[in-house]
Motif scaffolding. Structure first.
Motif, mmCIF file in Angstrom:
data_model
loop_
_atom_site.group_PDB
_atom_site.id
_atom_site.type_symbol
_atom_site.label_atom_id
_atom_site.label_comp_id
_atom_site.label_asym_id
_atom_site.label_seq_id
_atom_site.Cartn_x
_atom_site.Cartn_y
_atom_site.Cartn_z
ATOM 1 N N LYS C 12 0.823 -1.201 0.000
ATOM 2 C CA LYS C 12 0.000 0.000 0.000
ATOM 3 C C LYS C 12 0.854 1.247 0.000
ATOM 4 N N ILE C 13 0.528 2.159 -0.875
ATOM 5 C CA ILE C 13 1.141 3.471 -0.725
ATOM 6 C C ILE C 13 0.030 4.513 -0.598
ATOM 7 N N GLY C 14 0.308 5.536 0.195
ATOM 8 C CA GLY C 14 -0.713 6.541 0.488
ATOM 9 C C GLY C 14 -0.534 7.766 -0.377
ATOM 10 N N ALA C 15 -1.658 8.433 -0.654
ATOM 11 C CA ALA C 15 -1.605 9.715 -1.351
ATOM 12 C C ALA C 15 -2.487 10.659 -0.562
ATOM 13 N N ALA C 16 -1.859 11.639 0.085
ATOM 14 C CA ALA C 16 -2.631 12.495 0.973
ATOM 15 C C ALA C 16 -2.669 13.912 0.457
ATOM 16 N N GLY C 17 -3.792 14.528 0.596
ATOM 17 C CA GLY C 17 -3.951 15.914 0.183
ATOM 18 C C GLY C 17 -5.408 16.290 0.324
ATOM 19 N N GLN C 18 -5.703 17.427 -0.237
ATOM 20 C CA GLN C 18 -7.052 17.922 -0.084
ATOM 21 C C GLN C 18 -7.931 17.355 -1.185
ATOM 22 N N LEU C 19 -8.723 16.363 -0.838
ATOM 23 C CA LEU C 19 -9.574 15.750 -1.858
ATOM 24 C C LEU C 19 -10.949 16.375 -1.897
ATOM 25 N N THR C 20 -11.327 17.011 -0.795
ATOM 26 C CA THR C 20 -12.587 17.755 -0.794
ATOM 27 C C THR C 20 -12.261 19.149 -0.314
ATOM 28 N N GLY C 21 -13.190 20.044 -0.499
ATOM 29 C CA GLY C 21 -12.957 21.399 -0.025
ATOM 30 C C GLY C 21 -12.511 22.313 -1.135
ATOM 31 N N PRO C 22 -12.196 23.544 -0.784
ATOM 32 C CA PRO C 22 -12.001 24.611 -1.762
ATOM 33 C C PRO C 22 -10.907 24.319 -2.786
ATOM 34 N N GLU C 23 -9.806 23.686 -2.365
ATOM 35 C CA GLU C 23 -8.763 23.458 -3.342
ATOM 36 C C GLU C 23 -8.636 21.983 -3.688
ATOM 37 N N ALA C 24 -9.773 21.352 -3.727
ATOM 38 C CA ALA C 24 -9.778 19.934 -4.020
ATOM 39 C C ALA C 24 -9.119 19.634 -5.350
ATOM 40 N N VAL C 25 -9.050 20.635 -6.208
ATOM 41 C CA VAL C 25 -8.460 20.409 -7.514
ATOM 42 C C VAL C 25 -7.004 19.968 -7.405
ATOM 43 N N PHE C 26 -6.286 20.538 -6.463
ATOM 44 C CA PHE C 26 -4.897 20.115 -6.270
ATOM 45 C C PHE C 26 -4.846 18.673 -5.805
ATOM 46 N N GLY C 27 -5.804 18.324 -4.953
ATOM 47 C CA GLY C 27 -5.858 16.958 -4.474
ATOM 48 C C GLY C 27 -6.089 15.986 -5.603
ATOM 49 N N SER C 28 -7.031 16.321 -6.482
ATOM 50 C CA SER C 28 -7.345 15.351 -7.521
ATOM 51 C C SER C 28 -6.228 15.290 -8.563
ATOM 52 N N ASP C 29 -5.565 16.422 -8.814
ATOM 53 C CA ASP C 29 -4.414 16.394 -9.722
ATOM 54 C C ASP C 29 -3.342 15.453 -9.182
ATOM 55 N N MET C 30 -3.118 15.585 -7.891
ATOM 56 C CA MET C 30 -2.100 14.760 -7.262
ATOM 57 C C MET C 30 -2.506 13.295 -7.305
ATOM 58 N N LEU C 31 -3.750 13.066 -6.898
ATOM 59 C CA LEU C 31 -4.236 11.690 -6.827
ATOM 60 C C LEU C 31 -4.117 11.012 -8.192
ATOM 61 N N ASN C 32 -4.484 11.737 -9.225
ATOM 62 C CA ASN C 32 -4.426 11.160 -10.562
ATOM 63 C C ASN C 32 -2.999 10.851 -10.981
ATOM 64 N N GLY C 33 -2.078 11.729 -10.616
ATOM 65 C CA GLY C 33 -0.683 11.480 -10.940
ATOM 66 C C GLY C 33 -0.200 10.191 -10.298
ATOM 67 N N VAL C 34 -0.524 10.047 -9.022
ATOM 68 C CA VAL C 34 -0.101 8.847 -8.309
ATOM 69 C C VAL C 34 -0.791 7.622 -8.898
ATOM 70 N N LYS C 35 -2.058 7.784 -9.185
ATOM 71 C CA LYS C 35 -2.831 6.678 -9.755
ATOM 72 C C LYS C 35 -2.173 6.166 -11.025
ATOM 73 N N LEU C 36 -1.770 7.120 -11.851
ATOM 74 C CA LEU C 36 -1.163 6.756 -13.120
ATOM 75 C C LEU C 36 0.088 5.911 -12.884
ATOM 76 N N ALA C 37 0.919 6.379 -11.955
ATOM 77 C CA ALA C 37 2.142 5.646 -11.658
ATOM 78 C C ALA C 37 1.809 4.241 -11.172
ATOM 79 N N VAL C 38 0.877 4.157 -10.272
ATOM 80 C CA VAL C 38 0.516 2.865 -9.698
ATOM 81 C C VAL C 38 -0.027 1.936 -10.779
ATOM 82 N N GLU C 39 -0.863 2.475 -11.639
ATOM 83 C CA GLU C 39 -1.431 1.648 -12.691
ATOM 84 C C GLU C 39 -0.353 1.115 -13.627
#
Ligand SMILES: Nc1ncnc2c1ncn2[C@@H]1O[C@H](COP(=O)(O)OP(=O)(O)OP(=O)(O)O)[C@@H](O)[C@H]1O
Ligand SMILES: Nc1ncnc2c1ncn2[C@@H]1O[C@H](COP(=O)(O)OP(=O)(O)OP(=O)(O)O)[C@@H](O)[C@H]1O
Ligand SMILES: [Mg+2]
Ligand SMILES: [Mg+2]
Lengths: 301, 260, 351, 381, 233
Positions: C12-39
């Motif tokens: 398991k590797i974790g990806a932490a950031g703001q997934l909800t809330g005002p700057e959730a966009v940064f969270g989802s950008d990050m999450l997607n980047g990590v997702k891509l690597a993992v995939e």
């Protein structure tokens, strides 16, 4: 520079006032702070965005005439928001009539969180950008620059307030709203359908909030789902400043708050912008405990 | 020889905005008497009570208790000095039991402090027990002892009035002000209150009553003041007031003419 | 919660950031980047023969939540973490990771304090505020030759830190005509811009992110201001252009070099676009951070934080961002800040 | 549950969906289950309210809990003490958060629940407490935690008094906005007074307290310490409530004018409750500072004030046990909703609404409900 | 005209009405008397729909009206003038009256306003004054006038003499008699039982939520128990 700050203050103050009216109207009839009201304003802004983005798909006669198109946008956004107001009351407040005072406050907060996240999920967390077609070129006049849009906003907010004032004081339904806000029990006894009046109040408040939302969206060009939070708090403060429950008070309070903020941030430090507003509020309330235009409703012994 | 004055007002005035609710009223309440204040609606009777108790500070004039100036005192200070009152619109503490309602009145007689309450010192327990005993006595006095653990919100109108009187008595006041104590009561209930008021006076408490019920006013008052438009228009013994032309015109109307 | 037996089956590797809330966009950008690597790794068969599981953690940009997320990661047996976004979240969370011996690589936290704490397990793939501040100041002084500068920041750890570094590096030849903080999340900045305009600067510096940046630029131009803006990685986004509109023309931003010019990033850009649309500015950083962790696991030969950390420290990585090595504190060795400029409604690297 | 009800409800929720249409994308249809859930809750509430069995069951429970108060409290305390032995560090941290918020909610309950003063900026006191500890122990390292802890409480209390003196002369919603302003002002000052508070960077490196050589470093130890503080706070508050002070506060809430006429100095009692709750708020803040080790203005937003208020109301206004329950619900629940990630707050909001509609007087109700049940038993049907 | 059968009403756990049966015929004045808390006001509240009932029926002009919303009941011609006047304090006298005629058609309004003001000339003098600033007696007049605005067939008055000076009480009772002369049906609740029975045709005695006695006013006045309990004789 002073005039520039004043103009800026009045523009933003107008939108505070429009939102504040919603707080005040609802407070009048239900003695309740409708904390989800800011969210309605935010939704109004989003609806404005969605509708304006549809411009290319509109019939030619609308595309041809920008004012007409905007009028349609305002109308539709305001109407849909009225529905939101209507349902908000129905779901979150009506079942709680007669419950302890703080209960509806909590469901209001719940609604606020819900709506905010709902919009975030469905519209995305990113800022939405209004197409910048409308009245953005700055005009300079004696050192004061402003955009045609700014003037439009100031005038239409004043017009909307006049409309509301007329509605409240001159129409039968408006008088019924005032009657209900003094004594809902008695209002029912003279044949006023209190439920209807309350719904109408929510709808009227939401109508104005939606207009404010669209205006602000156009003015700043970017909106996001947290818009309602700050706008809501500011407008609520404005309503209290003017004397909550008092319609002219909300208008005065809104403009005043906008101007105080603009001058405070402009002449002192903008870091403390929000502080000025609250200090003035505290100062006003110390001397006039029921707000600027509020009546001291002392319980009669 | 008449008893000495206990509570006096000197040229007391109260204005609300432009309205003079009380216009220079000077009156004197004598020790251990039952005094009634009557007058048309809006004459300023309740305002007089409010001004005396500090609820609504007078615009001008003085209020004296035992000769001491209490004009600028706040309501709680006035209460501590021995002036208790009931309200025209009932104000029991709805979400508290009757016993607790009366205990609030005992508050000024309590001696234990915050530390004692937190540590549950014997001092606190004794104080609490003593006050509860007294509160129950008072409830018994107005006939509510049985219902002491009920919430005040569940009382009927009449019972609430009784509770209010018990609560005011809990202060152990020297003067008790009652604002329309029998409004909305039927004659039987009115009779009960009249007896109660007499008993209270027997305990050495001076009673001032505002009331529109002439049976009660004429039945128990030692003296009567009549207010109209914020001014005193008459003063005297019940039969004198009843015969007073001005009073009949402004207040009593034909039905209560001295023919009785 | 998963049963014990399954624990070992995945890494398991974790990806932490703001997934909800005002700057959730940064969270989802990050999450997607990590997702891509993992995939990509999973498609190749995972690491050490095991599948990789991505555990997202939403810190809502709130320190308290960040600590909760960190603890949750620890409990769930996460072996490496990409994140957090905000310095105010990364810092308290890093303590938790430190205690548990889990490596943390922040993709975007530019505050020097994070690595100043002296934790051996904390890294970042982005630059630092002081590096960036210097880059921006040097550009302003040497290339633009400005004399009067107005500075605005958004009162966040990032924005204010960046602004102060910028100011420090301006030198004596430049006059700072205004230094103003603004409230984040606000829409109305007309008082500040009116004030700035009357101070008559040659250049306006903004430390903060594009949301406020776009509005500031736009409102500044609307009250008749003419000086160009300069900002940092925070405003380097297509969004800035949309929010600010034509007013953003001529705006400068410091950032890493154009990833499109790095051959290795080409593949990333294509794959990302296919799956998640246009990459955000931090997507690629998150992608590389995840890759660094996964590669280090491979090298360490064990999914154990304590063993992975030294591997990360020693890594010599060539990824979408180019060449990355960490110094003793955990910062990237070379800070490749360059300046970008908006031309014809596009960010172009200034040569 | 008749057809008219059903039709009404259908209309209701279809309506909501309809107005959502402008925003509707396929994945937002996840909202549907939330609505259905809310609908189910409402129907269940109706059912539970009417069904004899449910009603008696509820009354029985309330009565037996009331009758065996000590046993109940003892049991709960025992469970609370044992939690860390079986739970993971993560869970322990979550429960420590619950405890801190329980202290906050208990403190806020003094003003909101007992004296009936709506405070919307309570987080301000929490912040003052946290920063006092941070500044004293870490930033300038002037003293240790054990001195900083009471000082944090006192600093918050001082703020409470300074704010209370002008503000408590106001009433109701006016007072609410002023306290809201207070919370915002505190946050803005924290962000801007760089020299003292570290500005947006906050204060780093706040050490956990130690007893001699023994440091409360392990989450478990800190949990127990926090639990001890919470128990003490609850004990103090509960005893005050059950004394002349509590009675006076409730009397003021019920009717200020009558309380004044009975010799209660309303202003002083208000100020007492206000500063007391500020004090406990400050204590909680101090604990928060050492628990996190790092504080910054981001932790003290309006949303947090709202959260604490929700705890008080959700648990049952004026009820000490309710505040603790509210804290448990509102801190622990979202933690378990983490799985929903994106939908977490959405569900949270919907649940809040449903909860209030379902149980307007809060989870544990106020004493009114218990009393009503008793009254009914007295009167007979 | 109006018939209540076994009417029950509860406030939470409290049963305020435990089966009240009574009727009112067109054109008469009927008085309800009873001790505090007997349920008199509750009866009126049930009729006007302010409070829901939990059993029994209310029939008005041949139609079941229990649990209709209040505004529909007003539309049927029942007007309820509640305890404590409840004037809309911020509204002017005129607006108060207009609100009373809320359900009238627009064209009827002006005419009705004049008719009602004809009954209460004193209100005409203060037509633009805010309702809250009137004296107690005037407010009571206004409350009755407002209740008359909707052209009711049945007027329900709840303790119109409460807290009024004796001279005002006389006036109010005179007014009620005058209203009867215009053909109005009146259901009156009064503590002032003596005066009320004097002007009414029939009466009911309520005790703890139940009717315990009924009859013509004259008969009730002569009744030993009534005299003792409610007339103070
Ligand atoms: N708080 C207030 N604000 C404005 N006017 C007031 C206030 N309190 C009383 N008044 C006015 O003062 C006058 C006297 O009122 P007050 O209540 O003392 O009369 P009262 O003699 O008690 O009458 P009632 O017998 O009807 O109770 C009235 O005209 C009333 O409207
Ligand atoms: N809103 C309410 N909530 C709870 N109980 C109520 C409520 N209103 C009335 N009651 C109770 O219902 C019973 C009947 O009340 P009601 O007001 O009908 O009496 P009433 O005969 O009009 O008395 P009064 O002469 O005092 O006006 C009383 O026991 C009263 O306490
Ligand atoms: Mg009076
Ligand atoms: Mg009644």
């Amino acid at each position: 520079m002073f005039l520039q700050h004043l103009l800026n203050g009045i523009t933003i103050g107008g939108s505070y006032a429009l939102i504040a009216l919603g707080y005040t109207l609802v407070y009048g009839v239900l003695k309740l702070i409708n904390f989800a009201h800011g969210e309605i304003y935010m939704i109004g802004a989003y609806l404005g965005f969605i509708l304006i983005s549809l411009l290319p798909a509109m019939p030619p006669f609308l595309q041809g005439s920008l004012p007409l198109f905007l009028l349609v946008v305002f109308g539709i956004a305001a109407m849909i928001c009225s529905l939101y107001g209507f349902y908000l009351e129905k779901i979150c407040y009506r079942p709680l009539r007669g419950a302890p005072k703080l209960t509806p406050l909590i469901s209001a907060l719940g609604a606020s969180i819900f709506l905010q996240n709902f919009v975030m999920i469905s519209m995305g967390a990113k800022d939405r950008i209004f197409p910048q077609t409308i009245g953005m070129r700055a005009i300079s006049l004696g050192g004061v620059s402003f955009t045609p849009l700014q003037l439009t906003i100031i005038f239409s907010s004043i017009a909307l307030m006049a409309l509301l004032y007329w509605f409240i004081n001159r129409t039968r339904l408006g008088t019924a709203i005032r009657a209900t806000s003094t004594d809902p029990f008695m209002a029912a006894l003279v044949g006023i359908n209190v439920d209807t009046v309350i719904s109408v109040t929510f709808m009227a408040g939401s109508f104005l909030a939606a207009c404010a939302g669209v205006m602000i969206g156009l003015y700043y060009g970017s909106i996001n789902f947290t818009l309602g939070y700050l706008g809501g708090i500011k407008a609520f403060t404005a309503a209290v400043l003017g004397g909550i429950g008092n319609v002219p008070g909300a208008m005065v309070g809104g403009f005043l708050l906008g101007i105080i903020e603009a001058l405070g941030a402009g002449y002192f430090s903008s870091e403390y912008k929000d502080v000025y507003a609250f200090f003035i509020l505290i100062a006003v309330l110390v001397f006039r405990p029921a707000g600027l235009l509020g009546k001291r409703s002392d319980e009669r012994a | 020889m008449t008893a000495p004055d206990i509570l006096t007002t000197e040229a007391l005035s109260v204005t609300f905005g432009g309205v003079r609710a009380l216009a220079g009223v000077s009156l004197a309440v004598r020790e251990r008497e039952i005094l009634s204040i009557i007058g048309p609606n809006g004459a300023g009777k309740t305002t007089l009570f409010n001004a005396v108790t500090g609820t609504c500070p007078p615009t001008s004039g003085r209020v004296r208790l035992h000769g001491r100036d209490i004009t600028a005192k706040t309501p709680d200070e006035v209460a501590r000095l021995g002036v208790a009152r009931s309200f025209q619109n009932l104000k029991p503490f709805a979400e508290m039991t009757l016993l607790e309602n009366v205990l609030i009145g005992r508050e000024i007689h309590m001696t234990s402090g915050m530390a004692a309450a937190i540590l549950r010192l014997p001092l606190f327990r004794e104080d609490e027990a003593r006050q509860k005993r007294r509160a129950r006595e008072l409830l018994a006095f107005v006939g509510l002892e049985q219902r002491r653990d009920h919430l005040a919100r569940n009382l009927t109108y009449g019972e609430r009035k009784m509770l209010e009187i018990a609560r005011a008595l809990a202060l152990e006041p020297s003067v008790l002000l009652l604002d329309e104590p029998v409004a909305g009561m039927n004659p039987t209930e009115t009779g009960f209150v009249m007896e109660l008021v007499k008993n209270i006076r027997e305990q050495g408490i001076t009673v001032v009553i505002i009331e529109h019920d002439m049976k009660m006013v004429m039945g128990i008052s030692d003296r009567i003041y009549v207010l109209d438009h914020g001014e005193l228009i008459a003063e005297g013994l019940p039969h004198e007031v009843r015969a007073n032309r001005a009073v009949i015109e402004a207040y009593l109307g034909g039905g209560h003419a001295p023919a009785h | 919660t998963k049963k014990e037996g399954q624990e070992g089956a995945v890494i398991k590797i974790g990806a932490a950031g703001q997934l909800t809330g005002p700057e959730a966009v940064f969270g989802s950008d990050m999450l997607n980047g990590v997702k891509l690597a993992v995939e990509e790794w999973n498609a190749k068969g995972g690491v050490l023969g095991k599948k990789i599981e991505l555990v997202p953690g939403d810190d809502q940009a709130e320190p308290r939540q960040a600590v909760a997320v960190a603890n949750k990661f620890v409990t769930e047996g996460v072996v490496g973490v990409v994140g957090h976004f905000n310095s105010s979240c990364s810092i308290p969370a890093s303590e938790v990771y430190h205690k548990a011996g889990i490596p943390q690589i922040s993709q975007a936290c530019t505050n020097p304090k994070l690595t100043d704490q002296g934790f051996d397990n904390v890294f970042r793939v982005c630059g630092l505020d002081d590096q960036q501040g210097k880059a921006a100041a040097d550009f302003a002084v040497q290339k633009l030759k400005v004399k009067r500068v107005a500075i605005i920041h958004d009162k966040t750890t990032y924005g204010q830190g960046f602004a102060e570094e910028f100011k420090k590096n301006l030198g004596t030849g430049v006059e700072v005509v205004a230094f103003e903080g603004i409230a984040k999340g606000e829409k109305d900045y007309s008082p500040v811009v009116t004030k700035i305009k009357s101070a008559n600067p040659d250049l306006v510096f903004f430390g903060g992110i594009f949301t406020e940046g776009g509005l500031l630029i736009r409102q500044y131009k609307a009250v008749g201001g003419t000086a160009p803006f300069i900002g940092g990685d925070g405003i380097m986004s297509e969004e800035l252009l949309k929010i600010g509109g034509p007013a953003t023309e001529g705006t400068y931003a410091t950032f890493g070099p154009d990833t499109k010019e790095i051959p290795s990033a080409k593949g990333f850009n294509e794959n990302y676009r296919k799956k998640y649309g246009e990459p955000g500015v931090y997507s690629v950083y998150a992608y590389d951070a995840a890759n660094i962790i996964l590669q280090s696991i491979q090298k360490a030969g064990a999914a154990d934080g304590k063993k992975i950390t030294p591997e990360i420290r020693a890594i010599d990585y060539n990824g979408a961002l180019g060449h990355i090595q960490f110094d003793a504190k955990g910062d990237v060795k070379e800070s490749p800040y360059v300046v970008w400029k908006v031309e014809n409604n596009k960010f172009k690297q200034v040569k | 549950m008749n057809a008219r009800n059903l039709r009404h409800d259908l209309f209701f929720y279809l309506g909501i969906l309809l107005i959502c249409v402008p925003f509707l994308k396929i994945h937002t249809l996840y909202v549907l289950p939330v609505f259905l859930g809310a609908w189910g809750l409402r129907r269940f509430a109706d059912f539970a309210g009417e069904n004899r069995l449910m009603v008696t069951l509820r009354e029985r429970t309330v009565n037996s809990v009331l009758a065996h108060r000590r046993v109940t409290v003892g049991l709960i305390l025992a469970v609370a003490l044992l939690i860390p032995l079986g739970a993971s560090d993560y869970l322990i941290e979550v429960f420590t958060s619950v405890i801190l918020y329980a202290i906050l909610a208990t403190a806020l309950n003094i003003t909101v629940g007992l004296t009936g003063v709506l405070v919307l900026g309570f987080i301000g006191f929490y912040a003052v407490g946290a920063y006092t500890t941070g500044i004293l122990t870490a930033k300038f390292a002037l003293c240790g935690f054990w001195i900083a802890l009471p000082l944090s409480g006192l600093a918050a209390m001082l703020c409470g008094i300074l704010l209370g003196i002008p503000a408590l002369r106001l009433r109701g919603d006016y007072l609410a906005v002023v306290t809201l302003g207070f919370g915002e002002i505190i946050r803005i000052f924290l962000t801007n007074l760089n020299g003292l508070t570290g500005g947006p960077n906050g204060i780093l490196g706040i050490k956990r307290p130690s007893f001699g050589l023994f440091t409360l470093d392990h989450p478990r130890d800190f949990y127990w310490f926090a639990l001890a503080v919470l128990s003490l706070v609850i004990l103090i508050v509960a005893r005050l409530v059950d004394s002349r002070y509590g009675r006076a506060w409730i009397a003021i809430r019920e009717n200020e004018m009558a309380a004044g006429a009975l010799g209660i100095n309303v202003f002083r009692k208000h100020l007492l409750s206000f500063s007391l709750s500020a004090f406990f708020g400050g204590i909680a803040g101090s604990l928060f500072a050492v628990k996190q080790g790092f504080i910054s203005p981001d932790s003290f937003t309006f949303y947090e004030s709202v959260l604490i208020l929700c705890m008080v109301v959700l648990g049952g206004i004026g009820n000490v046990a309710g505040s603790v329950t509210g804290a448990l619900l509102l801190i622990a629940a979202p933690e378990f909703l983490r799985e929903f990630s994106l939908y977490r707050m959405l569900v949270f909001g919907a649940v809040m609404i449903a909860f209030m509609v379902f149980r307007p007087s809060g989870l544990l109700g106020s004493r009114v409900i218990a009393q009503e049940i008793k009254d009914r038993a007295d009167d007979g049907p | 005209m109006l018939r209540l059968t076994d009417l029950e009403l509860r406030y939470g756990p409290i049963r305020a009405l435990k089966g009240v049966t009574l009727d009112v015929a067109a054109g008469e004045i009927v008085t309800l008397i009873g001790a505090n808390g007997a349920g008199k006001s509750s009866t009126l509240k049930a009729i006007s729909g302010i409070h829901g009932t939990s059993g029994g029926s209310i029939v008005f002009a041949g139609r079941r009206i229990d649990n209709l919303p209040p505004h529909e009941i007003v539309a049927l011609g029942i007007s309820h003038c509640p305890e404590g006047r409840r004037i809309f304090g911020d509204l002017s006298v005129r607006e108060n009256l207009l609100m009373g005629g809320y359900l009238l058609a627009k064209h009827e309004m002006a005419g009705r306003l004049d008719e009602v003001l004809g009954l209460f000339p004193r209100l005409g003098e203060r037509i633009h004054q805010a309702g809250g600033t009137l004296s107690g007696g005037e407010q009571q007049m206004l409350a009755i006038a407002r209740a008359l605005m909707c052209k009711p067939g049945l007027l329900m008055l709840d303790e119109p003499s409460l807290g009024l000076a004796p001279i005002m009480v006389e006036k109010i009772f005179e007014t009620i008699v005058a209203l009867k002369q215009t053909g109005l049906t009146v259901l009156l609740v009064e503590q002032n039982a003596g005066a009320a029975l004097e002007i009414s045709d029939r009466g009911y005695v309520l005790e703890i939520g139940q009717v315990t006695l009924s009859g013509t006013s004259a008969a009730l006045r002569d009744d030993q128990r009534v005299a003792q309990a409610y007339l103070g004789g």
